[in-house]
Design an enzyme around this catalytic site. Structure first.
Site, short mmCIF file in Angstrom:
data_model
loop_
_atom_site.label_atom_id
_atom_site.label_comp_id
_atom_site.label_asym_id
_atom_site.label_seq_id
_atom_site.Cartn_x
_atom_site.Cartn_y
_atom_site.Cartn_z
CG ASN A 157 -2.09 -0.90 1.32
OD1 ASN A 157 -2.19 -1.61 -0.06
ND2 ASN A 157 -2.59 -1.52 2.36
CG HIS B 298 -10.82 -1.54 6.20
ND1 HIS B 298 -11.10 -1.34 7.68
CD2 HIS B 298 -10.23 -2.45 5.71
CE1 HIS B 298 -9.56 -1.69 7.89
NE2 HIS B 298 -9.46 -2.57 6.73
CD GLU C 251 -12.98 0.89 2.62
OE1 GLU C 251 -12.20 1.08 2.26
OE2 GLU C 251 -13.96 0.35 3.33
CB SER D 149 -9.10 -1.26 1.24
OG SER D 149 -10.27 -1.76 2.29
CG ASP E 61 -11.10 4.39 5.47
OD1 ASP E 61 -10.69 5.32 4.91
OD2 ASP E 61 -11.56 3.27 6.76
CG HIS F 162 -6.77 2.57 0.40
ND1 HIS F 162 -5.93 1.46 0.75
CD2 HIS F 162 -6.89 1.48 1.43
CE1 HIS F 162 -5.94 0.00 1.36
NE2 HIS F 162 -6.24 0.65 2.41
CE LYS G 95 -4.18 1.24 4.31
NZ LYS G 95 -3.90 0.56 5.49
C1 LIG Z 1 -10.08 1.66 4.04
C2 LIG Z 1 -8.75 1.44 5.38
N1 LIG Z 1 -9.31 1.83 6.51
C3 LIG Z 1 -8.77 1.68 7.49
C4 LIG Z 1 -7.48 0.92 7.35
C5 LIG Z 1 -6.67 0.54 9.21
O1 LIG Z 1 -5.88 1.94 8.78
P1 LIG Z 1 -4.46 1.02 9.95
O2 LIG Z 1 -4.36 -0.19 8.80
O3 LIG Z 1 -3.62 2.69 9.82
O4 LIG Z 1 -4.78 0.29 11.17
C6 LIG Z 1 -7.52 0.49 6.17
C7 LIG Z 1 -5.99 -0.62 6.46
O5 LIG Z 1 -5.32 -0.72 6.35
C8 LIG Z 1 -8.27 0.23 5.53
O6 LIG Z 1 -8.04 0.07 4.07
#
Ligand SMILES: Cc1ncc(COP(=O)(O)O)c(C=O)c1O
Length: 389
Positions: A45, A131, A174, A178, A203, A206, A237
């Protein structure tokens, strides 16, 4: 208990859904060693390939010398070293928000936001493919949950029209999904907000560093920077480091500081991660070449795969889902690609819905044209052998 767990593990194995951990040693931003063999990493990522950038590494080392390797306290006690303040202000400014608050990671940030800001009289409208961290945060919330069809504004509106409540309403999505790499209709959601009263929680884990002219995220791509009520993004990421941030107005941020358990009761991230996030943020603000190279690579990879007839669904940007269907077929494809020196993982339920197992391919700016062409050629070759193309 062990008997029950063993039975369940057997069931998981029978479905071809058993997971083991692959321990790897990175060689660079794009290559790694696994079991003594070198691979091209097709599932990172780190979209801008910044996690090996020499200047960022230097800043992290400087911070270790100045602050030590850990802060050994929660943010509410003595863990909020001064770098937090600088980074919170800079990331909020970059994305067009009043205030920022750093959490230890995105999973904890999402749990903190939703479980703290929603109450039992509230309703949360959530995209069906959100997610896992968002889904779990809703389980901790006492609000009613209403699931709307993936990116479907009509379905969201239908549900908004009938789901009144005594409290407040929230729409959670999101920005770029993801596992599917497709984009939420943020503009349409804000249009609905004019007609139906609700708060938006987005969120952008990405999206940061990738979308928009400045690269500040999916909101910028829509011309909507800073327009959501609550914005979450991560440093783990595109920014190549670790940690996450919540952006909002001062009242929301102050409330999270006072009430979000996942902010208050966990050890804060080390200063070296803050320093590297800050260095990465400053680099991408001043130098768009990483983003430009990423998009050139995305174009080359997508054209190659699409040209051969692969269905890339509605994805747009660096996340490319190659949906295979059965769990075992996805695992087979992964094994065959690994034989060719390509490291990527089969993604299976519960990460994605049943019957949609896939390979989740990611494009990063550090790939060379030759590496992309080799990946495309190998995926097409194996896709044909498995009857996916
Ligand atoms: C859309 C989304 N939100 C939140 C997270 C969580 O973030 P983190 O990896 O910093 O815990 C991810 C993950 O990996 C994600 O893909």
């Amino acid at each position: 208990m062990r008997e029950r767990l063993t039975e369940r593990l057997e069931e998981i194995k029978e479905r071809g859904n058993y997971r083991t951990i692959k321990y790897v040693k990175p060689l660079s931003a794009t290559r790694l060693i696994y079991e003594s063999r070198e691979y091209l990493n097709l599932c990172s990522n780190s979209y801008l390939s910044l996690h090996f950038h020499p200047q960022i590494i230097e800043e992290a080392l400087k911070a270790i010398n100045e602050y030590g390797v850990g802060v050994c306290s929660s943010r509410s006690v003595s863990g909020s070293v001064d770098l937090y303040k600088i980074l919170e202000e800079e990331v909020a400014g970059y994305k067009g928000y009043e205030r920022g608050l750093i959490f230890s990671n995105g999973y904890l940030a999402n749990i903190g936001i939703i479980s703290t800001l929603t109450d039992e009289d509230d309703v949360i409208f959530t995209d069906e493919l959100n997610h896992s961290s968002l889904i779990h945060s809703m389980r901790l919330s006492r609000a009613k949950k209403v699931i709307y069809r993936h990116r479907d504004l009509r379905d969201l509106e239908k549900k908004l029209a009938v789901e009144a409540c005594k409290g407040k309403r929230f729409v959670v999505t999101e920005s770029i999904f993801s596992m599917d790499g497709d984009i939420a209709p943020l503009d349409g959601i804000l249009e609905l907000k004019k007609k139906y009263e609700f708060y938006t929680i987005v969120d952008d884990a990405h999206g940061t560093g990738v979308f928009g002219d400045k690269g500040s995220g999916v909101e910028e791509m829509f011309g909507l920077s800073g327009m959501m009520d609550v914005h979450m993004g991560t440093f783990g990421k595109s920014l190549g480091s670790y940690g996450a941030f919540v952006l909002a107005d001062g009242v929301i941020i102050d409330f999270l500081i006072n009430r979000a358990k996942t902010f208050m009761y966990t050890t804060s991230i080390p200063a070296s991660s803050l320093a590297s996030s800050l260095a990465a943020l400053r680099i991408i603000k001043n130098d768009l070449s990483f983003k430009d190279k990423l998009w050139a690579n995305i174009k080359r990879m997508r054209e190659g795969l699409k040209g051969a007839g692969l269905d890339l669904k509605e994805s747009y940007g660096p996340i490319i889902p190659i949906v295979v269907g059965e769990d075992s077929k996805a695992v087979k494809m992964q094994e065959l690609l690994m034989e060719k020196g390509l490291f990527l993982q089969a993604i299976r339920p519960p990460t994605v819905p049943e019957g949609t197992s896939r390979l989740r391919l990611t494009v990063v700016s550090g790939f060379t044209e030759e590496e992309i062409d080799y990946a495309v050629h190998s995926i097409i070759d194996i896709g044909k052998r498995l009857g996916i193309i």
